[in-house]
Motif scaffolding. Structure first.
Motif, mmCIF file in Angstrom:
data_model
loop_
_atom_site.group_PDB
_atom_site.id
_atom_site.type_symbol
_atom_site.label_atom_id
_atom_site.label_comp_id
_atom_site.label_asym_id
_atom_site.label_seq_id
_atom_site.Cartn_x
_atom_site.Cartn_y
_atom_site.Cartn_z
ATOM 1 N N ILE A 226 0.846 -1.184 0.000
ATOM 2 C CA ILE A 226 0.000 0.000 0.000
ATOM 3 C C ILE A 226 0.886 1.241 0.000
ATOM 4 N N ALA A 227 0.604 2.114 -0.956
ATOM 5 C CA ALA A 227 1.327 3.388 -1.037
ATOM 6 C C ALA A 227 0.418 4.498 -0.536
ATOM 7 N N CYS A 228 0.994 5.400 0.256
ATOM 8 C CA CYS A 228 0.230 6.523 0.795
ATOM 9 C C CYS A 228 1.011 7.815 0.557
ATOM 10 N N ILE B 132 -0.724 -1.517 -4.616
ATOM 11 C CA ILE B 132 0.187 -1.881 -5.706
ATOM 12 C C ILE B 132 -0.050 -3.357 -6.020
ATOM 13 N N GLU B 133 -0.708 -3.636 -7.144
ATOM 14 C CA GLU B 133 -1.034 -5.010 -7.518
ATOM 15 C C GLU B 133 0.229 -5.775 -7.909
ATOM 16 N N THR B 134 0.110 -7.110 -7.983
ATOM 17 C CA THR B 134 1.273 -7.948 -8.302
ATOM 18 C C THR B 134 1.817 -7.670 -9.698
ATOM 19 N N ASP B 135 0.950 -7.186 -10.598
ATOM 20 C CA ASP B 135 1.419 -6.876 -11.946
ATOM 21 C C ASP B 135 1.980 -5.463 -12.054
ATOM 22 N N GLY B 136 2.082 -4.761 -10.897
ATOM 23 C CA GLY B 136 2.651 -3.427 -10.886
ATOM 24 C C GLY B 136 1.637 -2.310 -11.060
ATOM 25 N N GLN B 137 0.384 -2.676 -11.383
ATOM 26 C CA GLN B 137 -0.656 -1.671 -11.549
ATOM 27 C C GLN B 137 -1.060 -1.092 -10.196
ATOM 28 N N GLN B 138 -1.455 0.179 -10.189
ATOM 29 C CA GLN B 138 -1.918 0.839 -8.966
ATOM 30 C C GLN B 138 -3.433 0.973 -8.979
ATOM 31 N N ARG B 139 -4.055 0.603 -7.871
ATOM 32 C CA ARG B 139 -5.491 0.762 -7.713
ATOM 33 C C ARG B 139 -5.729 1.802 -6.618
ATOM 34 N N VAL B 140 -6.256 2.948 -6.995
ATOM 35 C CA VAL B 140 -6.495 4.017 -6.028
ATOM 36 C C VAL B 140 -7.660 3.613 -5.121
ATOM 37 N N LEU B 141 -7.412 3.627 -3.811
ATOM 38 C CA LEU B 141 -8.426 3.235 -2.836
ATOM 39 C C LEU B 141 -9.084 4.429 -2.164
ATOM 40 N N TYR B 142 -8.347 5.516 -2.069
ATOM 41 C CA TYR B 142 -8.832 6.636 -1.267
ATOM 42 C C TYR B 142 -8.110 7.895 -1.707
ATOM 43 N N GLN C 285 -11.141 -2.682 1.320
ATOM 44 C CA GLN C 285 -11.989 -1.824 2.140
ATOM 45 C C GLN C 285 -11.105 -1.020 3.084
ATOM 46 N N SER C 286 -11.492 0.219 3.312
ATOM 47 C CA SER C 286 -10.707 1.073 4.213
ATOM 48 C C SER C 286 -11.601 1.646 5.300
ATOM 49 N N GLN C 287 -11.014 1.844 6.454
ATOM 50 C CA GLN C 287 -11.693 2.457 7.586
ATOM 51 C C GLN C 287 -10.718 3.407 8.257
ATOM 52 N N CYS C 288 -11.263 4.311 9.042
ATOM 53 C CA CYS C 288 -10.422 5.319 9.692
ATOM 54 C C CYS C 288 -10.881 5.541 11.121
ATOM 55 N N ILE C 289 -9.929 5.679 12.022
ATOM 56 C CA ILE C 289 -10.205 6.048 13.411
ATOM 57 C C ILE C 289 -9.423 7.314 13.735
ATOM 58 N N LEU C 290 -10.095 8.290 14.329
ATOM 59 C CA LEU C 290 -9.430 9.483 14.856
ATOM 60 C C LEU C 290 -9.423 9.385 16.379
ATOM 61 N N ALA D 251 -15.875 3.238 2.847
ATOM 62 C CA ALA D 251 -15.498 2.102 2.028
ATOM 63 C C ALA D 251 -14.688 2.588 0.835
ATOM 64 N N ALA D 252 -13.688 1.806 0.469
ATOM 65 C CA ALA D 252 -12.847 2.190 -0.666
ATOM 66 C C ALA D 252 -13.633 2.111 -1.948
ATOM 67 N N LYS D 253 -13.386 3.062 -2.780
ATOM 68 C CA LYS D 253 -14.057 3.078 -4.085
ATOM 69 C C LYS D 253 -13.144 2.432 -5.118
#
Length: 263
Positions: free
Chosen positions: A153-155, A189-199, A227-232, A261-263
């Motif tokens: 995961i890249a941020c 970062i998928e195994t084939d090197g493609q990036q899937r934007v989650l957030y 899926q993504s979640q956040c806690i503050l 939820a991640a789009k």
């Protein structure tokens, strides 16, 4: 006569108790544990943490960490759930029993651990995921990403980019002392090197709270796989150093949660 006395002395020595063998030392842990559901299961069970012969009630909420429980016990903390046995009491009421629901393995260095409960509706069990919630590793004014997926995961946060490996945690190298509105983007970062934007959005950061981002990978369609979640977590003592933790048995802390939820 001498031989008789010698034999009697040897018999007396043989009757003396031998030194007791050293009893193996049972390893134990002491750690603050905080619980949260990823989401409520369809049937929310009654839970308790086993501590010796006692059971401490646990009532977690979705993405809202409970007050810390001062756990003292085995290296593997056991979370129990209450179930019916199928039998009845004399008054006709059902009999109940406590059975293991989840196990939390604790290391000698753990002092303040968050425990995320992810329900498995298929067999009425749950998966546990743990992360370090101590202030030393996760101070206010910072953002931590907890990666429970199988992808890297890249941020990118306010221009700072950091990577988080599968099953690991990553922390933004920046610490925000002043109120800042920053752009954040999270991608798998998928195994084939493609990036899937989650957030991708704007977030507000400052020294009065710390932010936890969670990424979980589930079976499903490609659009629903991550899926993504956040806690503050808001600092209850923003004008000074917080006192030492005084864990409570259970309850709710001043932790505010946001979920998306991640789009």
């Amino acid at each position: 006569m001498f031989w008789l006395r010698l034999c009697f002395a040897l018999l007396c020595l043989g009757a003396l108790p031998l030194p007791a063998a050293d009893t193996p030392k049972v390893e134990s842990r002491r750690c603050a544990l905080r619980f949260a559901w990823w989401n409520f299961p369809r049937n929310v069970p009654e839970l308790a943490l086993q501590m010796g012969r006692e059971r401490v009630p646990v009532s977690p909420n979705p993405m809202s960490l409970s007050n810390p429980i001062d756990y003292k016990g085995d290296v593997n903390a056991v979370l129990l759930k209450k179930v019916t046995t199928g039998e009845t009491e004399k008054d006709g009421k059902p009999k109940f029993a406590w059975v293991p629901y989840a196990t939390i393995a604790l290391s000698p260095t753990d002092t303040d651990i968050g425990v995320l409960l992810i329900p498995n509706e298929a067999d009425d069990t749950c998966i546990t995921r743990t992360f370090d919630f101590g202030l030393e590793a996760f101070p206010y004014g910072t953002l931590k990403l907890v990666n429970f997926s199988r992808a890297r995961i890249a941020c990118s946060l306010d221009g700072a980019v950091f990577m988080t490996e599968p099953g690991q945690t990553g922390q933004c190298p920046k610490k925000f002392e002043e109120r800042t509105t920053a752009s954040i983007a999270v991608a798998a970062i998928e195994t084939d090197g493609q990036q899937r934007v989650l957030y991708s959005t704007k977030v507000i950061l400052n020294k009065t709270f710390r932010t936890l981002f969670f990424i979980v990978e589930k079976n499903g369609t490609e659009d629903e796989r991550y899926q993504s979640q956040c806690i503050l977590d808001v600092n209850p003592y923003p004008n000074g150093a917080p006192p030492a933790i005084t864990p409570a048995n259970s309850g709710k802390s001043p932790v505010r949660a946001e979920a998306k939820a991640a789009k």
